[in-house]
Scaffold this motif. Structure first.
Motif, PDB file in Angstrom:
ATOM      1  N   GLU A   1     -46.258 -43.130 -12.593  1.00 50.01           N
ATOM      2  CA  GLU A   1     -45.747 -42.856 -11.247  1.00 50.01           C
ATOM      3  C   GLU A   1     -44.309 -42.362 -11.379  1.00 50.01           C
ATOM      4  N   LEU A   2     -44.038 -41.196 -10.764  1.00 50.05           N
ATOM      5  CA  LEU A   2     -42.745 -40.531 -10.939  1.00 50.05           C
ATOM      6  C   LEU A   2     -42.140 -40.116  -9.604  1.00 50.05           C
ATOM      7  N   ASP A   3     -40.838 -40.019  -9.607  1.00 49.89           N
ATOM      8  CA  ASP A   3     -40.141 -39.427  -8.466  1.00 49.89           C
ATOM      9  C   ASP A   3     -40.612 -37.980  -8.295  1.00 49.89           C
ATOM     10  N   GLU A   4     -40.634 -37.498  -7.069  1.00 51.06           N
ATOM     11  CA  GLU A   4     -41.119 -36.151  -6.777  1.00 51.06           C
ATOM     12  C   GLU A   4     -40.379 -35.064  -7.555  1.00 51.06           C
ATOM     13  N   LYS A   5     -39.145 -35.336  -7.947  1.00 52.36           N
ATOM     14  CA  LYS A   5     -38.364 -34.324  -8.665  1.00 52.36           C
ATOM     15  C   LYS A   5     -38.980 -33.962 -10.016  1.00 52.36           C
ATOM     16  N   TYR A   6     -39.896 -34.807 -10.515  1.00 51.04           N
ATOM     17  CA  TYR A   6     -40.526 -34.534 -11.803  1.00 51.04           C
ATOM     18  C   TYR A   6     -41.831 -33.751 -11.674  1.00 51.04           C
ATOM     19  N   TYR A   7     -42.196 -33.364 -10.458  1.00 49.24           N
ATOM     20  CA  TYR A   7     -43.470 -32.674 -10.245  1.00 49.24           C
ATOM     21  C   TYR A   7     -43.594 -31.420 -11.112  1.00 49.24           C
ATOM     22  N   ASN A   8     -42.571 -30.586 -11.132  1.00 50.75           N
ATOM     23  CA  ASN A   8     -42.648 -29.328 -11.887  1.00 50.75           C
ATOM     24  C   ASN A   8     -42.845 -29.582 -13.380  1.00 50.75           C
ATOM     25  N   ALA A   9     -42.210 -30.642 -13.881  1.00 51.96           N
ATOM     26  CA  ALA A   9     -42.356 -30.971 -15.300  1.00 51.96           C
ATOM     27  C   ALA A   9     -43.798 -31.410 -15.601  1.00 51.96           C
ATOM     28  N   VAL A  10     -44.352 -32.224 -14.722  1.00 59.68           N
ATOM     29  CA  VAL A  10     -45.737 -32.676 -14.892  1.00 59.68           C
ATOM     30  C   VAL A  10     -46.704 -31.500 -14.786  1.00 59.68           C
ATOM     31  N   LYS A  11     -46.507 -30.690 -13.761  1.00 63.01           N
ATOM     32  CA  LYS A  11     -47.378 -29.543 -13.533  1.00 63.01           C
ATOM     33  C   LYS A  11     -47.342 -28.600 -14.736  1.00 63.01           C
ATOM     34  N   GLY A  12     -46.151 -28.358 -15.268  1.00 57.60           N
ATOM     35  CA  GLY A  12     -45.999 -27.427 -16.377  1.00 57.60           C
ATOM     36  C   GLY A  12     -46.573 -27.930 -17.684  1.00 57.60           C
ATOM     37  N   ASP A  13     -46.694 -29.244 -17.822  1.00 62.59           N
ATOM     38  CA  ASP A  13     -47.223 -29.800 -19.060  1.00 62.59           C
ATOM     39  C   ASP A  13     -48.734 -30.030 -18.987  1.00 62.59           C
ATOM     40  N   PHE A  14     -49.191 -30.806 -18.016  1.00 62.51           N
ATOM     41  CA  PHE A  14     -50.601 -31.207 -17.970  1.00 62.51           C
ATOM     42  C   PHE A  14     -51.497 -30.264 -17.178  1.00 62.51           C
ATOM     43  N   PHE A  15     -50.911 -29.485 -16.264  1.00 61.57           N
ATOM     44  CA  PHE A  15     -51.715 -28.600 -15.410  1.00 61.57           C
ATOM     45  C   PHE A  15     -51.107 -27.197 -15.393  1.00 61.57           C
ATOM     46  N   TRP A  16     -50.605 -26.786 -16.550  1.00 54.22           N
ATOM     47  CA  TRP A  16     -49.859 -25.537 -16.696  1.00 54.22           C
ATOM     48  C   TRP A  16     -50.637 -24.296 -16.265  1.00 54.22           C
ATOM     49  N   ASP A  17     -51.956 -24.352 -16.381  1.00 57.99           N
ATOM     50  CA  ASP A  17     -52.802 -23.172 -16.183  1.00 57.99           C
ATOM     51  C   ASP A  17     -53.475 -23.138 -14.813  1.00 57.99           C
ATOM     52  N   LEU A  18     -53.078 -24.051 -13.929  1.00 51.87           N
ATOM     53  CA  LEU A  18     -53.753 -24.195 -12.649  1.00 51.87           C
ATOM     54  C   LEU A  18     -52.842 -23.875 -11.475  1.00 51.87           C
ATOM     55  N   PRO A  19     -53.419 -23.499 -10.323  1.00 45.97           N
ATOM     56  CA  PRO A  19     -52.612 -23.223  -9.130  1.00 45.97           C
ATOM     57  C   PRO A  19     -51.918 -24.485  -8.632  1.00 45.97           C
ATOM     58  N   GLU A  20     -50.955 -24.329  -7.741  1.00 41.72           N
ATOM     59  CA  GLU A  20     -50.285 -25.463  -7.127  1.00 41.72           C
ATOM     60  C   GLU A  20     -51.289 -26.264  -6.293  1.00 41.72           C
ATOM     61  N   GLY A  21     -51.048 -27.574  -6.191  1.00 37.14           N
ATOM     62  CA  GLY A  21     -51.932 -28.394  -5.388  1.00 37.14           C
ATOM     63  C   GLY A  21     -51.407 -29.803  -5.238  1.00 37.14           C
ATOM     64  N   LYS A  22     -51.939 -30.521  -4.267  1.00 39.07           N
ATOM     65  CA  LYS A  22     -51.558 -31.913  -4.054  1.00 39.07           C
ATOM     66  C   LYS A  22     -52.472 -32.853  -4.823  1.00 39.07           C
ATOM     67  N   LYS A  23     -53.736 -32.463  -4.974  1.00 41.30           N
ATOM     68  CA  LYS A  23     -54.676 -33.244  -5.766  1.00 41.30           C
ATOM     69  C   LYS A  23     -55.284 -32.341  -6.829  1.00 41.30           C
ATOM     70  N   ILE A  24     -54.974 -32.645  -8.067  1.00 41.31           N
ATOM     71  CA  ILE A  24     -55.446 -31.826  -9.186  1.00 41.31           C
ATOM     72  C   ILE A  24     -56.087 -32.751 -10.213  1.00 41.31           C
ATOM     73  N   SER A  25     -57.214 -32.349 -10.752  1.00 41.80           N
ATOM     74  CA  SER A  25     -57.848 -33.133 -11.810  1.00 41.80           C
ATOM     75  C   SER A  25     -58.460 -32.192 -12.839  1.00 41.80           C
ATOM     76  N   ALA A  26     -58.636 -32.707 -14.036  1.00 44.78           N
ATOM     77  CA  ALA A  26     -59.268 -31.920 -15.102  1.00 44.78           C
ATOM     78  C   ALA A  26     -60.039 -32.838 -16.028  1.00 44.78           C
ATOM     79  N   GLU A  27     -61.192 -32.386 -16.440  1.00 40.55           N
ATOM     80  CA  GLU A  27     -61.962 -33.069 -17.475  1.00 40.55           C
ATOM     81  C   GLU A  27     -62.387 -32.010 -18.474  1.00 40.55           C
ATOM     82  N   HIS A  28     -62.831 -32.460 -19.645  1.00 39.82           N
ATOM     83  CA  HIS A  28     -63.112 -31.512 -20.717  1.00 39.82           C
ATOM     84  C   HIS A  28     -64.421 -31.833 -21.423  1.00 39.82           C
ATOM     85  N   VAL A  29     -65.087 -30.785 -21.854  1.00 40.92           N
ATOM     86  CA  VAL A  29     -66.284 -30.913 -22.673  1.00 40.92           C
ATOM     87  C   VAL A  29     -65.922 -30.470 -24.085  1.00 40.92           C
ATOM     88  N   PHE A  30     -66.113 -31.366 -25.045  1.00 42.87           N
ATOM     89  CA  PHE A  30     -65.874 -31.022 -26.443  1.00 42.87           C
ATOM     90  C   PHE A  30     -67.210 -30.620 -27.070  1.00 42.87           C
TER      91      PHE A  30
END
Length: 229
Positions: free
Chosen positions: A145-174
């Motif tokens: 859980e982070l202050d809102e100011k860290y949103y861009n850092a989170v988005k750029g690391d874990f969801f770098w390839d996705l559009p902006e959003g309030k609810k974002i999730s990802a799962e993967h098939v290996f």
């Protein structure tokens, strides 16, 4: 940078390789689960595969103090640990961000918590048993859980390839198509290890593809990439 982003970016290192040691040939669904919810703050949760990435991400935000367990396959200088299940387990407290970054190459898993201004990280203290089916993967193994100011850092690391959003999730098939065994001529020491199946399995590379299935505010996004790690 988390290991999924590393793979899609073409980066290969030991941290990426370690994520696939336990896999044989086959298709593994619903792996590396991660999600984000943006309200007045930013909440991120993920499955155990992201434990190290969550800890290193937090360590990169500034001077944060960490406590909990560290699992390693080798001795970490300056820390006292006990042997358990073929690993060395260290119970630590007040470990600094700089120390986390320093010892990261020696760590198998960081199972740590942190609580600082605008930052609260919680990771479960025990690794899940191998062989969990896709329906039993714990998507709340890591919670941040982070202050809102860290949103861009989170988005750029874990969801770098996705559009902006309030609810974002990802799962993967290996999809593991091939196991590439180590060659003795490439590493002379391998010849002495050929009787040790566990060691050979650990050194072998996995080759195949990863399918990334994401959802951004209700809209599905799919991507895939070939990999060898």
């Amino acid at each position: 940078m988390n290991f999924i982003k590393d793979i899609f970016s073409g980066k290969k290192d030991d941290a990426v390789h370690r994520q696939f040691i336990r896999f044989g040939k086959g298709e593994y669904k619903k792996r590396a689960l991660v999600s984000l919810w943006k309200t007045k703050n930013v909440k991120i949760k993920g499955s155990f595969e992201f434990a190290n990435d969550f800890v290193l991400f937090v360590a990169g935000l500034g001077n944060v103090s960490f406590s909990g367990n560290i699992w390693s396959k080798e001795q970490i200088p300056g820390l006292q640990g006990v042997k358990k299940e073929g690993k060395i387990v260290y119970n630590v407290s007040n470990l600094t961000s700089s120390k986390i970054k320093e010892i990261a190459p020696l760590v198998y898993y960081f199972l740590l918590n942190a609580d600082s201004a605008g930052i609260k990280l919680t990771i479960k203290g025990k690794l899940p048993k191998p062989g969990k089916s896709e329906n039993k993967i714990d998507d709340k193994f890591c919670q941040l859980e982070l202050d809102e100011k860290y949103y861009n850092a989170v988005k750029g690391d874990f969801f770098w390839d996705l559009p902006e959003g309030k609810k974002i999730s990802a799962e993967h098939v290996f999809v593991i198509k091939e196991i590439i065994m180590p060659k003795g001529e490439a590493r002379p020491s391998v010849a002495a290890l050929e009787k040790d199946y566990a060691k050979i399995r650990e050194m072998a590379k996995r080759k195949g593809k990863i399918v990334r299935i994401a959802n951004v505010d209700g809209k599905e996004v799919r991507k895939e990439t070939e990999f060898e790690a």
